[in-house]
Motif scaffolding. Structure first.
Motif, PDB file in Angstrom:
ATOM      1  N   SER B 292       0.727  -1.183  -0.081  1.00  0.00           N
ATOM      2  CA  SER B 292      -0.038  -0.228  -0.098  1.00  0.00           C
ATOM      3  C   SER B 292       0.974   1.298  -0.087  1.00  0.00           C
ATOM      4  N   GLU B 293       2.001   1.145   0.620  1.00  0.00           N
ATOM      5  CA  GLU B 293       2.968   2.244   0.831  1.00  0.00           C
ATOM      6  C   GLU B 293       3.213   2.699  -0.570  1.00  0.00           C
ATOM      7  N   VAL B 294       3.554   1.656  -1.568  1.00  0.00           N
ATOM      8  CA  VAL B 294       4.125   1.688  -2.734  1.00  0.00           C
ATOM      9  C   VAL B 294       3.237   2.835  -3.531  1.00  0.00           C
ATOM     10  N   CYS B 295       1.824   2.393  -3.344  1.00  0.00           N
ATOM     11  CA  CYS B 295       0.755   3.153  -3.992  1.00  0.00           C
ATOM     12  C   CYS B 295       0.596   4.377  -3.608  1.00  0.00           C
ATOM     13  N   HIS B 296       0.755   4.616  -2.250  1.00  0.00           N
ATOM     14  CA  HIS B 296       0.862   5.987  -1.717  1.00  0.00           C
ATOM     15  C   HIS B 296       1.778   6.873  -2.077  1.00  0.00           C
ATOM     16  N   LYS B 297       3.258   6.144  -2.432  1.00  0.00           N
ATOM     17  CA  LYS B 297       4.381   6.920  -2.799  1.00  0.00           C
ATOM     18  C   LYS B 297       3.934   7.321  -4.178  1.00  0.00           C
ATOM     19  N   LEU B 298       3.323   6.473  -4.910  1.00  0.00           N
ATOM     20  CA  LEU B 298       3.253   6.645  -6.450  1.00  0.00           C
ATOM     21  C   LEU B 298       2.302   7.845  -6.447  1.00  0.00           C
ATOM     22  N   LEU B 299       1.105   7.837  -5.755  1.00  0.00           N
ATOM     23  CA  LEU B 299       0.014   8.694  -5.801  1.00  0.00           C
ATOM     24  C   LEU B 299       0.617  10.334  -5.333  1.00  0.00           C
ATOM     25  N   ARG B 300       1.876  10.301  -4.265  1.00  0.00           N
ATOM     26  CA  ARG B 300       2.279  11.389  -4.178  1.00  0.00           C
ATOM     27  C   ARG B 300       3.217  11.636  -5.144  1.00  0.00           C
ATOM     28  N   ALA B 301       3.876  11.089  -5.871  1.00  0.00           N
ATOM     29  CA  ALA B 301       4.985  11.305  -6.984  1.00  0.00           C
ATOM     30  C   ALA B 301       4.164  11.799  -8.283  1.00  0.00           C
ATOM     31  N   ARG B 302       2.885  11.578  -8.625  1.00  0.00           N
ATOM     32  CA  ARG B 302       2.067  11.949  -9.740  1.00  0.00           C
ATOM     33  C   ARG B 302       0.744  12.476  -9.492  1.00  0.00           C
ATOM     34  N   PRO B 303       0.894  13.881  -8.818  1.00  0.00           N
ATOM     35  CA  PRO B 303      -0.528  14.518  -8.519  1.00  0.00           C
ATOM     36  C   PRO B 303      -0.868  15.033  -9.536  1.00  0.00           C
ATOM     37  N   GLY B 304      -0.576  15.325 -10.678  1.00  0.00           N
ATOM     38  CA  GLY B 304      -0.723  16.085 -11.799  1.00  0.00           C
ATOM     39  C   GLY B 304      -2.013  16.029 -12.442  1.00  0.00           C
ATOM     40  N   PRO B 305      -2.584  16.789 -13.293  1.00  0.00           N
ATOM     41  CA  PRO B 305      -3.784  16.373 -13.938  1.00  0.00           C
ATOM     42  C   PRO B 305      -3.564  15.487 -15.197  1.00  0.00           C
ATOM     43  N   GLU B 306      -2.229  15.630 -15.633  1.00  0.00           N
ATOM     44  CA  GLU B 306      -1.749  14.694 -16.864  1.00  0.00           C
ATOM     45  C   GLU B 306      -1.559  13.307 -16.446  1.00  0.00           C
ATOM     46  N   ASP B 307      -1.648  13.092 -15.185  1.00  0.00           N
ATOM     47  CA  ASP B 307      -1.404  11.599 -14.620  1.00  0.00           C
ATOM     48  C   ASP B 307      -2.565  10.952 -14.089  1.00  0.00           C
ATOM     49  N   GLY B 308      -3.823  11.344 -14.783  1.00  0.00           N
ATOM     50  CA  GLY B 308      -5.163  10.966 -14.139  1.00  0.00           C
ATOM     51  C   GLY B 308      -5.349   9.569 -14.292  1.00  0.00           C
ATOM     52  N   ASN B 309      -4.641   8.911 -15.148  1.00  0.00           N
ATOM     53  CA  ASN B 309      -4.649   7.661 -15.442  1.00  0.00           C
ATOM     54  C   ASN B 309      -4.022   6.723 -14.479  1.00  0.00           C
ATOM     55  N   VAL B 310      -2.699   7.161 -14.104  1.00  0.00           N
ATOM     56  CA  VAL B 310      -1.927   6.543 -13.035  1.00  0.00           C
ATOM     57  C   VAL B 310      -2.483   6.753 -11.630  1.00  0.00           C
ATOM     58  N   GLN B 311      -3.566   7.977 -11.539  1.00  0.00           N
ATOM     59  CA  GLN B 311      -4.045   7.967 -10.087  1.00  0.00           C
ATOM     60  C   GLN B 311      -5.109   7.065 -10.104  1.00  0.00           C
ATOM     61  N   SER B 312      -5.883   6.868 -11.062  1.00  0.00           N
ATOM     62  CA  SER B 312      -6.811   5.914 -11.242  1.00  0.00           C
ATOM     63  C   SER B 312      -6.399   4.568 -11.183  1.00  0.00           C
ATOM     64  N   ASN B 313      -5.566   4.232 -11.773  1.00  0.00           N
ATOM     65  CA  ASN B 313      -4.960   2.959 -11.630  1.00  0.00           C
ATOM     66  C   ASN B 313      -4.254   2.704 -10.565  1.00  0.00           C
ATOM     67  N   THR B 314      -3.652   3.449  -9.845  1.00  0.00           N
ATOM     68  CA  THR B 314      -3.001   3.421  -8.352  1.00  0.00           C
ATOM     69  C   THR B 314      -4.160   3.230  -7.279  1.00  0.00           C
ATOM     70  N   LEU B 315      -5.411   3.870  -7.582  1.00  0.00           N
ATOM     71  CA  LEU B 315      -6.381   3.660  -6.516  1.00  0.00           C
ATOM     72  C   LEU B 315      -6.941   2.422  -6.594  1.00  0.00           C
ATOM     73  N   HIS B 316      -7.203   1.747  -7.978  1.00  0.00           N
ATOM     74  CA  HIS B 316      -7.590   0.525  -8.161  1.00  0.00           C
ATOM     75  C   HIS B 316      -6.928  -0.614  -7.710  1.00  0.00           C
ATOM     76  N   THR B 317      -5.231  -0.186  -7.668  1.00  0.00           N
ATOM     77  CA  THR B 317      -4.503  -1.081  -7.176  1.00  0.00           C
ATOM     78  C   THR B 317      -4.434  -1.297  -5.548  1.00  0.00           C
ATOM     79  N   LEU B 318      -4.552  -0.156  -5.263  1.00  0.00           N
ATOM     80  CA  LEU B 318      -4.882  -0.010  -3.646  1.00  0.00           C
ATOM     81  C   LEU B 318      -5.967  -0.741  -3.188  1.00  0.00           C
ATOM     82  N   TYR B 319      -7.071  -0.550  -4.074  1.00  0.00           N
ATOM     83  CA  TYR B 319      -8.365  -1.452  -3.590  1.00  0.00           C
ATOM     84  C   TYR B 319      -7.852  -2.928  -3.717  1.00  0.00           C
ATOM     85  N   ASP B 320      -7.237  -3.426  -4.954  1.00  0.00           N
ATOM     86  CA  ASP B 320      -6.709  -4.849  -4.921  1.00  0.00           C
ATOM     87  C   ASP B 320      -5.890  -5.143  -3.812  1.00  0.00           C
TER      88      ASP B 320
END
Lengths: 426, 1313
Positions: B292-320
């Motif tokens: 989970s920490e990896v996911c959070h680190k990634l979310l923090r590293a990619r906050p921009g609007p251009e990374d919407g899909n990364v955020q979405s993917n990360t949130l999905h992964t977090l749920y997984d």
């Protein structure tokens, strides 16, 4: 609700407020310094051979990039694409561009899933040619990647919301309405036969014992093959005729099947599930080259059936329930059917404008989920043909065959390095 | 070059057959025993290994499962020698066809892996494959195949031999795949070790393959190496290493992956990011928190609007990873700035089964932004969780309209049936948008109890509009169980409620409700009666026995009176059927006029054709105008409906439509008669006009004396689209090719003969022709009218040429002969000549054109009917015999004895083209042909001679299997279709029933498409046929088994199939057998070449002929020569005695004028021409001649003048011309020269010798003078009888023209014909 009668251009100029919640176009996400020439979505086309040429027209979107492994075709496509269109040989370079909204994928089918997944992971929306995937596992991974990344996906076939259904003289929607009315009873059985059904390149088969031929200088054959097993080059494998080989497609069934079978899933309300029993009748199939087949039979958990009858016994398509049936020309043995249907509700509306779907983030009528399920019909059919005579039992939730390692080996097939589905990326 | 690496699937796919074989395995026991008995006990009967394999392999891929099992058992039994041999037969792709062997080996793999197989079977096969891959001599492409088999057959023992190939160029991929497949059975560790070793030695191309494989094997021992590989500069290796690390998911790799996700560029960054998330998912199995920490680190590293899909993917992964623990984070994301992320997360939240999600999401309805509230409502609707309903109820009163409408929808999807009261109250609301949204929600409202709730609501509902809505909802949802409610609502005081009830009853009422429906019907007003009668009709149709459908209603009808009777009459009119019809028809004869009229009104609206006759009768007989009009209209409507298939809804509209004949549907012709009857029955002018208008496009009537006469179509030429007598029925049909009412012929000419039954004096013949460019129907280019007295010999009496018309609209044209004065005939033939191919301006250009005709009109001069026939010589009995002969060509389809005809060329003069052992001298499909035991066996493809031939006699023998098809190409190029690019002489078992419908130009021996052949001279299939083909100049002759079946002069014929035969006049080309797949045997293939000789022969001495020629002049005396008697015409008129007498005289005259001096034939200048004693037909001739100044002579061919010889200086024209020609060229060709002063002729200077080379074939002559072509293939006209072609044979003459002449070297070669 869509902003009826208002184009996006108008929306932008007139109401800034509307912009804020209906549209988040690429230029908002595109990073600093990028100003859009207009509100038109931008696209790239990967694969500009036979089908690819048609994708220039699909839109209204602007083509910024084309990608092709055949140099001759690439040159031609760049010309066709106009002044802003750049040519690429490797689709990964296209996906790296951040000014492209949608990726069109009219490649041969063995590339569909891999590029769809890669595009989704790159944050692109996707317009993919049919069949959606070459194996069931590929399709599953596409669904996952598209949803994880919050992408909009459309499959390029349209018979569920446009065109008539198998000589019925009416759309799939109307047939669905009749089925949903319950006037036919339940479960229903859809039979597709000879003249109405299998005029889709039914006898398409590949050549056996191909001789190796030097690869022409203009073709990057290794990239063309991509995940497919290496087999010595022969022109019969590529461009336009690849459909005859299991490695890249699956004969007429693979090529055209999804066009014509997708509406049936819709009519039967099976967009979230798959058949549980499948059986094919076909002559022995060559491991490399697809051959023809006679019948494919499928049954769903609730007893609904789908029969592809290539024997010529039933020439027309018809839909049969315990209480009545609908034949060619929407003729029915239910008296007064048309009148009786008048008072029933239309099936729920669908989003059939891709650009609109992209801008409002609504699911397109034929999207990754129902597209994958209808492609599963095709992929199940292909397996049933290759395992002719064997009754297959399928678990629509796990999406694998029950106690059948032989059939399951065809649910997911190995890929050549570096390509792989594992991890949903390439 | 690589070879086929066998994919796992390809191997496994075959497995199935093994399972199905297992059951069959026992069956063949009995048959085997029988076989043993029958095999004679001779040592040599035992097959060798190679033979055995040959039989097993042949067609294995086409064998049925049972046969396959048998074959596989046989192989297994054969053991090592057989299997080694088999494996040894695999070849490098492109060097042979081992498809069947590969098929066998694959199936064999599964055979030996079946559950009860003895382990030794697997071992033998595996060993054979291992031996292959171990053998350094064997091609890698072949090894690749074995690797594919090993991945299925192998276990531990295979790892080392396969691993040995890992670094082998072109086998890295295949051997790695093989090891990966083996790992599934023997575990990852055993195969990982050699791959690790290989990685250390790998090159750039191989490295990513090994890295990926180690990742897939999750080989922890490779961690260090892989982490090292991540530093590689090679992007492929680096990315594959990241992928492998993500697969293995060791906690130590976290930093490496996150670093890559942050620092890779472009597309590689996306890949690294995705793999980091994959890493997190894999890591979660061991350490959720860290993942989970990896996911959070990634979310923090990619906050921009251009990374919407990364955020979405990360949130999905977090749920997984975290499951329900992640819900709060996900819900928080519902108000992210990026809509893409919001919606994607919303869709995820909708799928999460955890019940707590609903409340947490619903809490977001308090969000201050309306778009967020709206999206939240979507999520709640998708979830469909009823617990959200209270919160949604609040949202229904939201200040934002869009949110309110969304809420209505969401309520229906969550509360389902429970939302009913709320939705009903909303339906009652004032705001139209809200009402509509609520109605829509009701329509799609799910839930099993909805029906009952609706009923309850209906029972207490007072507002009519709501009652109506409720009835509609019940209709949609409740169906049959609510029929009592519908019946009640059918008498509701509100009209809209009643209407809804009628509709519902129409869908759901059953036959049981008929009495109730009747009761209700009779209570209602007229308008309602009509509506409910539909329900009544629908209910009656549910009675299965059609005889009983009307029973109840008829009963009620007979009992009823007055108004009710009229109402029930109308119901009967809707139900129809024979019983109802009888009742209504009976009522038309009611004593009450009103009732009569009502019944006729009902009958007039009858849908079934059965009412048609009744209506016509009434229209004719009734005295009441209204009844007449009703009946007539009803009748015409039915005629249109059933004979034209277009129901009459609106007189005017139909008429308007019918003005364009294209609007006419159905088989129009059927409507004509019935409409005519209506016309007769019509009383008022207006009616008549309307009916006449309707009839107009149906064609028209015409007087036709051929009406009803017998028609014969010429089956060879015309294929009428529909046979029958309409062509002379006195009517011409509307111009619409789609109706198929005309008689058509596709591509060919149309020919029809009418037998007038007696000899008549003709006045005029006409025919209607159709043009319709919507199809390919075009006017014929010419129409010929022919007559005959006996039906045999026809004489053309008129012909009309038609100009090509580009008029696209469908229209017909009457094509007529002029009026005749004295044409007597019994048979009239109309022949329409097809334009052939559709011209280029037409959208269907180059397709075959249709000719479509109707109504051949024959008019006769009535008052002079009884005259004797002009040509009626043939007696009826003979005629009948002739007819019979024509009909039965088949009975003699095969002959037993040969005829006597032959080319006359002795066998010794032929050259063999086939040596009986090899295909030497042949080219083309050498594989499709074989030479065995003196036979040339054709199996498929085209086999051509290596040399080209122009003129020749070709002979061969052939033996056909039944139904066989082949062809003999002559003068054809090797490329292209010989039938058109050259000529194809058909070879065909044309007596076979499947060829019953051939055209004569397709029969055996025909020049395909060009010239016909006679049928019936072929030997039975399996017997040898002899055939000679003479092809010299334009003359083509085919002699089959001693019978001439084809003879043609190509310059005199046009192709019968009307196709372009470009190569028909080729001068030369190859000879070939044109296989169509049948196995045909040929033998004794020989040729005698008759191509043009050298125009300047090389002679070995004076008057010594070149090879093949005879010396006509022996150099010593006048043997072989005679004097001239008259001319061919006068000679033919003489009796033999007279001729002999005249010849004796002429010979004595000859001897005075002609003499031989030193081997030169000399003419003194007095006397007559010198003639050969022999007559010649087709021939080659040399003659040398010499004249003096102003000299003149010539060579007569077949007794006919002449090839000119004269002094060119005097005439300014050279010698060699066909001087007496009138229509065809008479002057010699001027030799080409660049010198402007060159002489304009080929003659040598006077006083020198000249050499003629003359070829005559048929009517045509080719002449070379001194080696130069002066006459090219030109017809020599008949000087003696100008209206006839030149005689078939005749003497050669050296002409006397009253001056001194010299001849020598007179040589002739006869050409066969």
């Amino acid at each position: 609700m869509s902003a009826k009668g208002m184009t996006r251009r108008e929306a932008i100029t007139k109401t800034a407020a509307a912009l804020s919640f209906t549209i988040v176009p690429r230029y908002v996400l595109g990073g600093p310094g990028y100003t859009p020439p207009s509100d038109v979505l931008t696209k790239a086309i990967i694969g500009v051979g036979g089908m690819g040429r048609g994708h220039f027209r699909y839109g209204p979107t602007k083509t910024l990039a084309v990608c092709e492994v055949d140099n001759n075709r690439l040159k031609d496509a760049v010309k066709r694409g106009g002044k802003d269109c750049k040519g690429y040989k490797d689709f990964r370079e296209v996906l790296a561009r951040d000014d492209i909204d949608t990726i069109h994928i009219p490649t041969p089918p063995h590339w569909h899933a891999l590029i769809s997944i890669a595009a989704a992971e790159a944050g692109k929306d996707i317009w993919c040619e049919k069949p959606m995937s070459r194996t069931i596992a590929e399709g599953k991974k596409v669904v996952e990647a598209v949803q994880r990344n919050g992408r909009i996906f459309r499959l390029n076939t349209w018979f569920r919301f446009q065109s008539n259904f198998y000589g019925s003289g009416t759309t799939a929607r109307r047939i669905k309405k009749a089925v949903e009315s319950g006037l036919l009873g339940w479960p229903i059985k859809v039979t597709i036969g000879g003249s109405t059904g299998f005029n889709w390149k039914f006898g398409w088969s590949g050549k056996k014992n191909l001789k190796p031929v030097p690869v022409p200088a203009h073709l990057d054959y290794d990239m063309w093959l991509g995940p497919a097993p290496y087999k010595p080059y022969n022109p019969a494998r590529v461009h336009g005729v690849f459909r005859g080989y299991w490695d890249y497609d699956g004969g007429g069934l693979g090529d055209m099947g999804q066009h014509y079978l997708d509406p049936i899933q819709y009519i039967m309300g099976k967009d979230d599930t798959s058949p549980i029993e499948i059986e094919g009748d076909a002559p022995p199939q060559h491991p490399d080259a697809c051959g023809s087949w006679r019948t494919i039979w499928m049954k769903y958990a609730d007893g609904c059936e789908l029969i592809l009858d290539g024997t010529g016994r039933s020439q027309n398509a018809f839909i049969q329930g315990p209480k009545g049936r609908i034949d060619r020309g929407f003729r029915s043995d239910i008296p007064d059917l048309n009148k009786k249907l008048e008072a029933y509700p239309e099936p729920e509306p669908q989003v059939t404008n891709f650009v609109h779907a992209v801008k409002t983030r609504q699911k397109f009528a034929l999207n990754e989920s129902n597209g994958h399920r209808s492609c599963t019909i095709i992929n199940l059919g292909k397996i049933a043909v290759r395992l002719s005579g064997r009754k297959l039992r399928f678990d629509p939730v796990k999406q694998e065959f029950i106690n059948d390692p032989v059939a399951n080996a065809m649910v997911e097939e190995p890929m050549r390095a570096p390509w792989n589905l594992n991890g949903g990326n390439v | 070059m690589k070879s086929l690496p066998l994919t796992l699937s390809a191997v496994l796919f075959c497995n199935l057959t093994f399972f199905s074989f297992a059951e069959d395995a026992k069956k063949p026991e009995a048959t085997k025993a029988e076989e043993k008995k029958e095999v004679p006990e001779k040592e040599e009967a035992r097959p060798t290994t190679a033979d055995q394999i040959k039989t097993i392999v042949a067609g294995f891929d086409r064998k049925f499962p049972q046969e396959r099992t048998k074959a596989l058992e046989e192989i297994s039994k054969g053991g090592k020698p057989l299997i080694d041999e088999l494996v040894g037969q695999i070849v490098k792709p492109g060097t042979g066809d081992d498809t069947s062997t590969r098929f066998v080996l694959r199936y064999l793999s599964f055979h030996v892996m079946r559950k009860d197989a003895p382990p030794a079977e697997r071992q033998v096969l595996l060993n054979a494959h291992l031996a292959t891959i171990n053998n350094g001599e064997i091609f890698n492409e072949v090894k690749a195949f074995s690797l594919g088999e090993i991945q299925f057959l192998g276990r531990d023992e295979s790892v080392a031999p396969v691993a040995a190939l890992l670094l082998e160029e072109n086998l890295t991929e295949e051997s790695t795949m093989c090891l990966l497949a083996l790992s599934k059975n023997i575990g990852a560790d055993k195969v990982a070790a050699p791959i690790r070793d290989a990685l250390a030695k790998a090159n750039d191309k191989q490295r990513p393959i090994f890295v990926r494989a180690l990742g897939m094997l999750k080989d922890r021992h490779s961690l260090a190496a892989l982490t090292e590989a991540v530093k590689s500069k090679d992007s492929n290796t680096r990315l594959m290493a990241l992928h492998a690390l993500a697969n293995i998911a060791d906690p130590s790799s976290e930093a490496t992956l996150l670093h890559a996700a942050a620092n890779e560029k472009g597309y590689n960054r996306q890949r690294a990011t995705s793999w980091t998330l994959m890493y997190a998912r894999n890591l979660a199995k061991a350490d959720k928190a860290k993942a989970s920490e990896v996911c959070h680190k990634l979310l923090r590293a990619r906050p921009g609007p251009e990374d919407g899909n990364v955020q979405s993917n990360t949130l999905h992964t977090l749920y997984d990873i975290q499951g329900s623990e992640s819900i709060d984070v996900l819900v928080d994301a519902l108000d992210t700035k990026n809509m893409y992320v919001r919606i994607a997360v919303g869709k995820l939240l909708a799928r999460i089964p955890d019940a707590s999600v609903t409340a947490k999401v619903a809490a977001q309805l308090k969000h201050d932004k309306p778009e967020i509230r709206s999206e939240v409502l979507d999520v709640l609707a998708w979830r469909g969780d009823a617990s959200a309903a209270p919160a949604i109820m609040v949202a229904i009163k939201d200040k934002d309209e869009k949110v309110r409408l969304k809420a209505i929808h969401a309520l229906s999807k969550t509360a389902k049936g429970e939302a009913l009261p709320q939705l009903l109250s909303l339906v009652r609301g004032k705001d139209p948008k809200t009402r509509e949204a609520a109605r829509k929600a009701l329509t799609y409202l799910p839930g099993g109890q909805v029906g009952n709730r609706l009923v309850e609501a209906y029972k207490t509902e007072e507002t009519p509009e709501i009652r109506k809505t409720l009835i509609e909802m019940l209709h949609i949802k409740g169906g049959q169980s609510h029929v009592p409610i519908f019946l009640g609502a059918a008498t509701d005081k509100d009209g809209s409620v009643r209407s809804a009830a009628f509709k519902a009853l129409r869908s759901h009422a059953s036959s049981e409700q008929i009495p109730q429906l009747l009761d209700i019907l009779l209570e209602l007003e007229a308008g309602d009666q009509e509506q409910i009668s539909h329900a009544l009709v629908a209910a009656t149709k549910q009675i299965e026995d059609p005889g009983k459908q009307t029973e109840l209603i008829l009963k009620r009808f007979t009992e009823s009176q007055g108004k009710d009777r009229v109402s029930l009459l109308k119901v009967l009119g809707r139900i129809e059927g024979p019983d109802a019809l009888n009742a209504v028809v009976a009522e038309t004869k009611s004593e009450q006029v009103d009732m009569q009229t009502e019944a006729i009104r009902v009958l007039s609206g009858w849908e079934d054709k059965a009412a048609q006759g009744h209506l016509l009768n009434i229209a004719k007989s009734t005295k009441d105008t209204i009844q007449h009009v009703l009946a007539l209209r009803g009748y015409v409507r039915l005629v249109e409906q059933y004979s034209m298939a277009a129901p009459l809804t609106n007189w005017k509209a139909v008429l308007k439509k019918y003005k364009d004949p294209r609007g006419l549907p159905g088989a129009v012709s059927r409507a004509y008669g019935p409409l005519n009857a209506a016309l007769q029955a019509a009383r008022r002018d207006e009616e008549k006009k309307l009916i006449a208008l309707r009839m107009e496009p149906l064609g028209g009537t015409t007087e036709n004396d051929a009406k009803g006469k017998k028609i014969l179509f010429d089956s060879k030429l015309a294929k009428p689209r529909r046979p029958g007598g309409h062509l002379v029925d006195g009517r011409y049909l509307p111009a619409d090719s789609r109706q198929e009412t005309y008689y058509g012929t596709l591509g060919g000419d149309f020919e029809a003969t009418i037998d007038m039954g007696e000899v008549v004096m003709l006045d005029q013949i006409s025919v209607h022709a159709l043009q319709d460019t919507d199809g390919a129907t075009l006017f014929p280019k010419r129409v010929e009218f022919l007559v005959s007295g006996d039906g045999q010999d026809f004489e053309e009496v008129a012909a009309v040429d038609l100009k090509e018309s580009k008029d696209g609209r469908p229209h017909s044209k009457l094509i007529s002969s002029p009026s005749f004065e004295d044409v007597l005939a019994q048979h009239v033939k109309v022949k329409a000549i097809n334009i052939g191919l559709v011209p280029n301006w037409h959208k269907r250009k180059r397709q075959k054109a249709w000719i479509q005709l109707d109504e051949i009109i024959v008019r006769i001069q009535k008052d002079e009917k009884q005259v004797e026939p002009k040509k009626a010589e043939a007696k009826p009995t003979e005629l009948a015999q002739e007819e019979k002969k024509k009909e039965e060509p088949y009975k003699e389809a095969y002959i037993e004895k040969d005829g006597t005809e032959t080319s006359g060329v002795p066998d010794s003069e032929f050259t063999a083209l086939f040596d009986g052992e090899t295909l030497k001298g042949w080219q083309g499909s050498l594989k499709g042909h074989a030479a065995e035991d003196g036979l040339l066996i054709a199996k498929g493809g085209r086999l051509f001679t290596e040399k080209e031939y122009s003129d020749f006699v070709f002979k061969f023998e052939f033996k056909l299997p039944p139904g066989a098809n082949n062809g003999l190409g002559i003068r054809t190029p090797v490329a292209g279709n010989p039938a058109y690019a050259g000529m194809e002489l058909q070879i065909l078992d044309n007596a076979h029933p499947k060829y019953a419908r051939l055209q004569p130009y397709q029969y055996h021996g025909s020049v395909y498409g060009v010239s016909p052949a006679k049928r019936g001279f072929m030997k039975k299939p399996g017997e040898w046929n002899r055939q000679e083909v003479i092809a010299i100049g334009h003359h083509i002759k085919v002699i089959l088994n001693g019978h001439t079946i084809t003879e043609t002069y190509l310059d005199k014929v046009k192709p019968m199939d009307k196709r372009a035969h470009k190569g028909m006049l080729n001068k030369k080309g190859y000879i070939g057998f044109l296989g169509h797949g049948a196995r045909i045997e040929f033998r004794n293939i020989k040729i005698k070449d008759y191509s043009l000789s050298d125009p300047m022969p090389k002679l070995s001495g004076l008057n010594i002929p070149p090879a093949g020629y005879n010396a006509e002049f022996n150099g010593k005396d006048l043997t072989n020569w005679k004097g001239l008697v008259g001319n061919p015409k006068t000679r033919a008129a003489m009796t033999p005695e007279k001729l002999a007498e005249a010849q004796t005289k002429a010979d004595s005259v000859m001897k005075k004028g002609w003499s031989v001096q030193d081997g030169i034939l000399t003419f003194g200048g007095k006397g007559q021409s010198l003639c050969t004693a022999k007559d010649y037909g087709d021939f080659d001739m040399y003659v040398d001649w010499k004249i003096h100044n102003r000299g003149d002579s010539g060579i007569y061919l077949r007794g006919t003048p002449q090839v000119q010889i004269w002094d060119p200086n005097q005439h300014k024209v050279g010698s060699g011309g066909l001087y007496n020609n009138k229509k065809n060229p008479r002057k010699p060709i001027v030799p080409e020269s660049e010198d402007p002063n060159a002489k304009k002729w080929a003659d040598n200077p006077i006083g020198e010798w000249n050499t003629f080379y003359i070829r005559m074939v048929g009517e045509n002559v080719t002449i070379y003078l001194n080696g130069k072509l002066v006459v090219n293939d030109t017809v020599l006209e008949n000087y003696w009888e100008r209206n006839k072609p030149i005689y078939r044979t005749g003497q050669l003459e050296l002409q006397n023209h009253g001056n001194k002449l010299y001849f020598k070297n007179v040589f002739v070669r006869e050409l066969p014909r």
